[in-house]
Scaffold this motif. Sequence first.
Motif: not given
Length: 95
Positions: A21, A25, A28
């Motif tokens: 994650e 991330g 993103d």
Amino acid sequence: MRLQVKTQRAHVNDSVRDYVEKRLGKLDRRLYRDTLVEVTLGKEGNPSIADDHWAEAIVYMKGPNLVAKEHAPTHEAAVDRLVDKLKGQLDKYKD
């Protein structure tokens, strides 16, 4: 970005999931808000394979989906290689 982490033929602890994650991330900012990223982690059944851990990602985008798969001695190393490959694909797609 919506992230789904799955496993196949391997048990992955929470620290590896958190690592996935954290690393993904970083993508993103390059993706739209509702883009789905599906990550599958697994381990090869053959003990003679040195890079037996693998990570595969599918980024479902408007237009072509991006797919990348990497092998490494650990899940963390496979995820690092996977993120680098996805960054390159996203840069090519954006240009």
